[in-house]
Motif scaffolding. Structure first.
Motif, PDB file in Angstrom:
ATOM      1  N   ARG A 153       0.885  -1.183   0.000  1.00 25.05           N
ATOM      2  CA  ARG A 153       0.000   0.000   0.000  1.00 25.05           C
ATOM      3  C   ARG A 153       0.911   1.217   0.000  1.00 25.05           C
ATOM      4  O   ARG A 153       1.972   1.180  -0.558  1.00 25.05           O
ATOM      5  CB  ARG A 153      -0.837   0.058   1.269  1.00 25.05           C
ATOM      6  CG  ARG A 153      -1.920  -0.917   1.377  1.00 25.05           C
ATOM      7  CD  ARG A 153      -3.091  -0.695   0.422  1.00 25.05           C
ATOM      8  NE  ARG A 153      -3.935  -1.851   0.540  1.00 25.05           N
ATOM      9  CZ  ARG A 153      -4.704  -2.079   1.585  1.00 25.05           C
ATOM     10  NH1 ARG A 153      -4.791  -1.176   2.539  1.00 25.05           N
ATOM     11  NH2 ARG A 153      -5.403  -3.169   1.660  1.00 25.05           N
ATOM     12  N   ALA A 154       0.455   2.220   0.735  1.00 28.83           N
ATOM     13  CA  ALA A 154       1.261   3.438   0.807  1.00 28.83           C
ATOM     14  C   ALA A 154       2.655   3.100   1.348  1.00 28.83           C
ATOM     15  O   ALA A 154       2.781   2.434   2.362  1.00 28.83           O
ATOM     16  CB  ALA A 154       0.573   4.432   1.723  1.00 28.83           C
ATOM     17  N   GLU A 155       3.683   3.534   0.623  1.00 32.63           N
ATOM     18  CA  GLU A 155       5.058   3.341   1.101  1.00 32.63           C
ATOM     19  C   GLU A 155       5.716   4.699   1.318  1.00 32.63           C
ATOM     20  O   GLU A 155       6.828   4.791   1.813  1.00 32.63           O
ATOM     21  CB  GLU A 155       5.862   2.541   0.080  1.00 32.63           C
ATOM     22  CG  GLU A 155       5.294   1.138  -0.095  1.00 32.63           C
ATOM     23  CD  GLU A 155       6.160   0.229  -0.931  1.00 32.63           C
ATOM     24  OE1 GLU A 155       6.273  -0.937  -0.581  1.00 32.63           O
ATOM     25  OE2 GLU A 155       6.726   0.695  -1.937  1.00 32.63           O
ATOM     26  N   ARG A 156       4.995   5.720   0.874  1.00 35.17           N
ATOM     27  CA  ARG A 156       5.497   7.072   1.026  1.00 35.17           C
ATOM     28  C   ARG A 156       4.301   7.921   1.428  1.00 35.17           C
ATOM     29  O   ARG A 156       3.280   7.930   0.745  1.00 35.17           O
ATOM     30  CB  ARG A 156       6.056   7.500  -0.320  1.00 35.17           C
ATOM     31  CG  ARG A 156       6.614   8.862  -0.342  1.00 35.17           C
ATOM     32  CD  ARG A 156       7.075   9.164  -1.743  1.00 35.17           C
ATOM     33  NE  ARG A 156       7.155  10.593  -1.861  1.00 35.17           N
ATOM     34  CZ  ARG A 156       8.119  11.212  -2.497  1.00 35.17           C
ATOM     35  NH1 ARG A 156       9.046  10.546  -3.127  1.00 35.17           N
ATOM     36  NH2 ARG A 156       8.130  12.516  -2.560  1.00 35.17           N
ATOM     37  N   ILE A 157       4.414   8.609   2.549  1.00 35.51           N
ATOM     38  CA  ILE A 157       3.259   9.342   3.085  1.00 35.51           C
ATOM     39  C   ILE A 157       3.548  10.833   3.010  1.00 35.51           C
ATOM     40  O   ILE A 157       4.654  11.285   3.345  1.00 35.51           O
ATOM     41  CB  ILE A 157       2.952   8.867   4.527  1.00 35.51           C
ATOM     42  CG1 ILE A 157       2.666   7.360   4.494  1.00 35.51           C
ATOM     43  CG2 ILE A 157       1.772   9.615   5.118  1.00 35.51           C
ATOM     44  CD1 ILE A 157       2.345   6.740   5.824  1.00 35.51           C
ATOM     45  N   SER A 158       2.545  11.595   2.564  1.00 32.38           N
ATOM     46  CA  SER A 158       2.777  13.008   2.268  1.00 32.38           C
ATOM     47  C   SER A 158       3.037  13.819   3.537  1.00 32.38           C
ATOM     48  O   SER A 158       2.597  13.462   4.634  1.00 32.38           O
ATOM     49  CB  SER A 158       1.566  13.587   1.531  1.00 32.38           C
ATOM     50  OG  SER A 158       0.541  13.833   2.460  1.00 32.38           O
ATOM     51  N   SER A 159       3.728  14.929   3.335  1.00 26.75           N
ATOM     52  CA  SER A 159       4.073  15.814   4.463  1.00 26.75           C
ATOM     53  C   SER A 159       2.811  16.290   5.190  1.00 26.75           C
ATOM     54  O   SER A 159       2.782  16.388   6.416  1.00 26.75           O
ATOM     55  CB  SER A 159       4.871  17.013   3.962  1.00 26.75           C
ATOM     56  OG  SER A 159       4.153  17.667   2.944  1.00 26.75           O
TER      57      SER A 159
END
Ligand SMILES: Cc1cc2nc3c(=O)[nH]c(=O)nc-3n(C[C@H](O)[C@H](O)[C@H](O)COP(=O)(O)OP(=O)(O)OC[C@H]3O[C@@H](n4cnc5c(N)ncnc54)[C@H](O)[C@@H]3O)c2cc1C
Length: 396
Positions: free
Chosen positions: A48-54
């Motif tokens: 799933r998400a592997e990079r999460i926004s600031s």
């Protein structure tokens, strides 16, 4: 909370993914007692998400989850946006590299130490809902739990939703496929910033993010509007994946140096959808249980958090005043102005981004020609004075 003596909670949450776990964390900080029920004690690795926004990380920090994030996630200080083999700009929003399942497990671990939260690993066999109270029967434990409010956070699966008479409306079937893979650096590999976003915009492939992981490897997420029957997806999955990417974007490695696609390709295929029939007493839907957007817009976690923040404004009062949870009362959650505006934005964004890459209308074809072939200054002039580059409204 001692489960044997008191089985009544302020809030019952079914589903302990990011939505359910963050909701349990948030309600317990408001002093509410919570039962968090998930089929699995430990969230096994999933793609799933592997990079999460600031922005999502900032909200999670506001909710008090900053320490947990710092334990498991790697900040990506800068991102180079690359088009046609050239760095177009460097952004300074600090996104975070972290596999979602690790963040979920770390949050669950901390909830297990929280006296206001019972984490229960079980499957819900049946549910009774109503304005005054909710009851769930646990399959393995063969016991009932009662609560004032039921929060449904079971993700994209429809199994639990059927129990409560909720259906799904498909808004865009087989909308996109997102791929995750390890990136194997060549001898001259070097990123021009902490991470890169490489715009491809060809043959249904939108863009690719490359970033280091907390373990010190490199990961890539490729966002496409392919589906399993597309020749290009078959070629990517079964053929030489690196060669295919180079064909789509010949200058792919100009700014990064050489790399190859690792052996294991993970794929998440998504239809954009929303739940229907949830206007009932006693429960609310959050996160992907309410609706699923396209991963290409990178805002799934933001949407989850928006739901939790909205409930945080109202649930403590509902519990304190023992409000009857009628559909009219619960509508204040679904129709909260900020939540609704955000929802509209993420759904519009999901559809618009796809149109720009795949639609063959004259408008979108012209748009792609301009995007690929006009020099940046002429492009700016075109969009400012002649083009109708209508941006979807800025997310609140
Ligand atoms: C391939 C892919 C890539 C993505 N990439 C990004 C990204 O880069 N950035 C971003 O912000 N978002 C991304 N997203 C979106 C984001 O991952 C989701 O929006 C988010 O995970 C939704 O969380 P959730 O808790 O609602 O659902 P889930 O994560 O699906 O959690 C649901 C939980 O409910 C449990 N459950 C289900 N049924 C039951 C039941 N009957 N009883 C008990 N428990 C049950 C499951 O075990 C699970 O733990 C991506 C999504 C996909 C598919």
């Amino acid at each position: 909370m001692d489960q044997d003596q008191d089985q009544r909670y302020d809030v019952l949450i079914v589903g302990g993914g990011i939505a359910g776990s963050v909701a349990a964390w948030t309600f317990s900080r408001e002093g509410l007692s919570v039962a968090l029920i998930d089929e699995r004690d430990f969230a096994a690795p999933f793609f799933r998400a592997e990079r999460i926004s600031s922005l999502a990380i900032a909200d999670l920090r506001d909710l008090g989850l900053g320490e947990l994030i710092d334990e498991v996630a790697l900040p990506l200080e800068t991102t180079a946006v690359i088009k046609g083999g050239k760095v177009q700009r460097i952004t300074h929003e600090v996104d975070y590299s972290v596999p979602l399942w690790q963040l979920v497990n770390r949050t669950r671990e901390s909830l297990k130490e929280n006296p206001l939260v019972d984490f229960i690993s079980d499957v819900v066999a049946s549910v009774k809902t109503g304005p005054e109270g909710q009851t769930v029967l646990l399959k393995k434990g063969q016991r009932e739990l009662c609560g004032k409010l039921l929060v449904v956070a079971t993700g994209a699966s429809t199994a639990f939703l059927k129990n409560i008479g909720v259906a799904r409306e498909i808004i865009s079937k087989n909308h996109s496929s997102t791929f995750g893979f390890d990136l194997i650096p060549g001898p001259d590999f070097k990123l021009p910033a902490s991470s890169v976003t490489i715009r491809i915009c060809r043959e249904g492939a939108d863009y690719m993010n490359v970033f280091p992981t907390p373990e010190g490897n490199y990961r890539a997420n490729l966002f496409t509007y392919w589906n399993a029957s597309d020749a290009v997806q078959k070629e990517f999955v079964k053929g030489d994946s690196t060669a295919l990417l180079k064909r789509l974007s010949p200058s792919l490695m100009n700014t990064t140096g050489s790399w190859t696609v690792g052996d294991t390709l993970e794929c998440g295929a998504v239809s954009v959808m929303k739940s229907t029939g949830y206007e009932q007493p006693g429960f609310v839907l959050i996160g992907d249980a309410y609706g699923r957007i396209c991963p290409c817009c990178g805002r799934g976690i933001n949407k989850v958090i928006r739901d939790v923040l909205t409930l945080q404004k109202m649930v403590p009062d509902w519990i304190a005043d023992d409000v009857a949870l009628t559909p009219e009362v619960l509508a204040s959650y679904y129709h909260d102005d900020t939540r609704e505006a955000y929802e509209e934005w993420v759904y519009t964004q999901s559809l618009t981004l796809r149109e720009r890459i795949v639609e063959s209308t004259p408008k979108q074809v012209l748009r792609r020609i301009i995007y690929h072939h006009l020099p940046p200054k002429l492009q700016d002039f075109y969009w400012k004075h002649l083009g109708s580059r209508k941006q979807v409204p800025i997310a609140p």
